[in-house]
Design an enzyme around this catalytic site. Structure first.
Site: not given
Ligand code: ZOZ
Length: 709
Positions: A110, A130
């Site tokens: 976005e 999302e």
């Molecule tokens: O982590 C994988 C992934 O797919 N993350 C989620 C991506 C996602 O769903 N993004 C959309 C979020 S919702 C959104 O953005 C709504 C929106 O429109 C905004 C709205 C605004 C509101 C306005 C109101 C009017 C990814 C593919 C990125 C990476 O995968 P990996 O396998 O390399 O790594 P992971 O999954 O083990 O992640 C590493 C650490 O990062 C944490 N994390 C990942 N994405 C996060 C996040 N923490 C917070 N927010 C995120 N978006 C994950 O939990 C992990 O943490 P640890 O502590 O377990 O290492």
């Protein structure tokens, strides 16, 4: 700038770098930092254009999901407030070029949409995922995306949640240019090309929005398909509504409608459950006594025992991850058959466009076969996938102990047998572990990693790390009968049979659960896997059942009649040549006759009772597993169920679901079933304890868990 955003200058181009590892989420401080940088650029006469880029491995992976949890739990009051800062980027009179590598997901995409130009590395991924969290884009994504890519593509991206490669996105106008080589240098050069040109505001573009007449059938078809494909879920329909608003309302009004729908979804039980599932899946890799820095064993080659369905599937999983495998079986015919099945499966994937022929040829080169254990001598890891029989497994493990090099991991794909007993025939029980893949292994995401009493921590750490490399969700479980998933699943399929024996039809049982959200009904699942499998397990372990406990009988009789499910053309249902199920009148009359003979009172059973009995019998077993320490956390059980058993993510998993119903209510209902149906419904002590103290499974932390012994 804030600590999370760095601003530098490259001559006449301002470079804004987001530094919020690991995924550059839009945490508090990131929007503010970008905003300050944009203001600095506006004021600086030397700067003609700007580049916005992510530091580290990725661009922005989305809003900070932890902030959503704070909002819905009431620990944060104000909204996320990303929209206004995006307007400021878009209003910049100096062009802002976004440079994408890694992921631009959700709020990250976005942000990119509000910039004037988007350039990317070819392998970057862009998406609006999302819906995987039960929400819709909330920072203008449903309004700007259709303006950039058209209504149909926007619907597809926002309802499936699937990211696309930048090299594909360039074809439909989301990305302006692919940069080969250094991304920042390419983006700065691009910024110089567009400097001085009037900026294009995405929100003012309308050329791809279509008109009401063209759009009406598109939205109607999208809604119909979403209702079918995402049964019971609300966010996909909300995303379509928000995109429709983009086509009918001015941008500002469309954003208001998007915000209304966004918050409606965010505060729903469905989104809370899906966000739980997201974090629970990431939590599974955290094992209290196996910290992140535990040494691991390099796995550069795998040997597999058994060329059957499981062995072949596991070989494909390894080959897909680039790991060479050698498969052993007892005769050449079995190896030839196994290899032919692998080739057939790959050919189907090519036909469906999932893999290219070149990719498949490379994978097939990684798969070798052998008749001799001598060829296992150099393997870093063995996965035994032979027939499920203890005597046979012991024989194989004794052989493996002789054949494998010291330091190799020796694992079993058993789904029911005792890992410690298997390990005991080797001279190195510390090297032995369970790797319980689910069938079909090349498709199912779940992998139960089964810890034996003596399994080494380096072996556990390696297998958990390997599961990720293999594209699986590895969950560490303890060594109990059925481990976690099947230990809960057996009472679930047993209860389905009891329901039929009390008067529900197989169709009523399956429909109640499918309507509730399960991917398939329990009886149809039995038919799919083969009723003989559960039959064998029932017979083998009958001596371990509580004496006098009620036993189901109908399914045993079906098996004894040769009705084994899909593979024999009939089981609980009958099947045509394409394996399509239909009701079988013969079953109805057989069951009626047998039920009458059994003397069990027959009655109408409501869908509500069917669901309560089916889900609560699993929850009760889950509570025992948790208390006995065979799972580390309630969230681990949920992860197993969402990824391996078709449990709806929007209900979070069985333990989360019970928490949302309220454990007191669940306990009371289980106690009622206990009074009606006897010993098999005895409430788990942990359930009673938590219910009495007003707590949840999510609050429960055991001091020491057996999965962490
Ligand atoms: O982590 C994988 C992934 O797919 N993350 C989620 C991506 C996602 O769903 N993004 C959309 C979020 S919702 C959104 O953005 C709504 C929106 O429109 C905004 C709205 C605004 C509101 C306005 C109101 C009017 C990814 C593919 C990125 C990476 O995968 P990996 O396998 O390399 O790594 P992971 O999954 O083990 O992640 C590493 C650490 O990062 C944490 N994390 C990942 N994405 C996060 C996040 N923490 C917070 N927010 C995120 N978006 C994950 O939990 C992990 O943490 P640890 O502590 O377990 O290492």
């Amino acid at each position: 700038m804030t600590d999370l955003v760095r601003y530098t200058k490259n001559g006449d181009v301002g470079v804004i770098t987001i530094e919020n590892p690991p995924v550059n989420a839009l945490s508090p401080g990131v929007p503010e930092g970008i905003d300050e940088a944009i203001q600095a650029i506006a004021k600086d006469p030397e700067v003609k254009a700007a580049v916005l880029i992510g530091g580290g491995k990725t661009f922005i992976a989305g809003a900070d999901i932890k902030e959503f949890v704070k909002l819905t739990s009431g620990t944060r009051q104000n909204d996320i407030g990303i929209l206004p800062f995006l307007l400021k980027i878009e209003d910049s009179t100096k062009p802002v070029v976004v440079a994408i590598h890694g992921n631009a997901l959700g709020g990250g995409l976005e942000v990119a949409q509000a910039c004037h130009y988007r350039v990317a590395s070819a392998d970057a991924r862009v998406g609006q995922p999302e819906v995987n969290l039960g929400i819709i884009p909330g920072a203008g994504g449903t309004q700007r995306l259709p303006r950039l890519v058209g209504v149909e593509k926007a619907i597809e991206m926002c309802t499936t949640g699937k990211p696309v490669k930048a090299s594909e996105a360039v074809q439909f106008g989301l990305i302006d240019r692919i940069i080969d080589g250094d991304l920042l240098a390419g983006a700065v050069a691009f910024a110089r090309e567009v400097a001085g040109k009037p900026t294009r505001k995405t929100r003012e573009r309308t050329e791809k929005l279509g008109n009401a007449e063209q759009n009406a059938p598109v939205f109607a078809a999208a809604r119909e398909s979403a209702r079918k494909k995402y049964r019971g879920m609300i966010c996909q329909l909300a995303a379509i509504d928000a995109i429709e608003a983009a086509t009918k309302l001015p941008f500002e009004k469309g954003c208001e409608e998007e915000a209304r729908l966004f918050y409606q979804c965010l505060y729903s039980d469905q989104s809370k459950a899906q966000i739980h599932a997201f974090f629970a899946e990431r939590e599974v890799s955290k094992i209290p006594d196996v910290p992140k820095d535990t040494p691991t064993i390099p796995v550069n080659s795998v040997a597999i025992v058994g060329a059957g369905t499981m062995g072949g599937g596991i070989a494909m999983v390894c080959a897909n991850a680039g790991i060479p495998v050698v498969i052993k079986d007892t005769d050449q015919a079995a190896l030839d058959h196994g290899l032919a099945t692998i080739q057939k499966n790959y050919a189907t994937s090519v036909k469906r466009g999932r893999f290219t022929q070149q990719y498949v040829d490379e994978r097939l080169k990684l798969i070798k076969t052998t008749l001799n254990y001598a060829d296992f001598a150099n393997a870093d890891m063995v996965i035994e996938a032979a027939f499920e029989n203890m005597a046979l497994k012991k024989e194989i493990f004794a052989e493996l102990d002789r054949a494998c090099k010291r330091g190799a991991i020796i694992s079993s794909n058993t789904s029911t047998l005792n890992i410690d007993e298997i390990a005991a025939v080797t001279s190195r029980p510390e090297a032995v572990i369970g790797m319980h893949f689910f069938s079909p292994a090349n498709v199912m995401r779940l992998l139960e990693v089964v810890r034996g009493r003596k399994t080494g921590k380096d072996v556990i750490a390696t297998c958990m790390q390997l599961s990720k490399k293999l594209g699986k969700v590895g969950v560490l479980v303890g060594n109990c009968r059925g481990f976690v998933g099947n230990r809960m699943f057996l009472p679930y399929i047993r209860e389905a049979q009891f329901l039929v024996e009390e008067g529900a039809t197989p169709e009523q049982v399956d429909k109640a659960l499918v309507d509730w959200g399960m991917a398939m009904g329990p009886l149809a699942v039995g038919d799919l896997g083969g009723l003989d499998i559960a039959y064998r397990i029932r017979k083998e372990f009958r001596h371990l059942e509580k004496p006098g406990a009620r036993q189901p009988f109908v399914e045993d009789r079906l098996v004894e009649m040769g009705r084994l499910g899909q593979k024999t053309g009939s089981g609980w249902y009958k099947y045509d040549g394409e394996r399509r199920a239909s009701s079988d009148p013969e079953i109805a009359s057989l069951v009626k006759k047998w039920n009458a003979e059994s003397g069990i009172p027959q009655r109408q059973i409501s869908p509500e009772e069917i669901v309560d009995r089916e889900i609560y019998i699993m929850v009760n077993e889950g509570a025992r597993i948790l208390e006995e320490g065979f799972a580390l956390r309630a969230g681990d059980i949920d992860t197993i169920y969402v990824n391996g058993y078709g449990f709806p993510a929007y209900r979070g998993g069985p333990m989360w679901y019970a928490d949302t119903v309220g454990l007191k209510k669940v306990y009371d209902r289980i106690s009622e079933f206990h009074r009606q149906h006897g010993a098999l419904w005895e409430p788990a002590p942990l359930l009673k304890k938590l219910a009495d103290s007003g707590k949840k499974f999510a609050d429960y932390e055991r001091d020491s868990a057996r999965a962490a012994d």
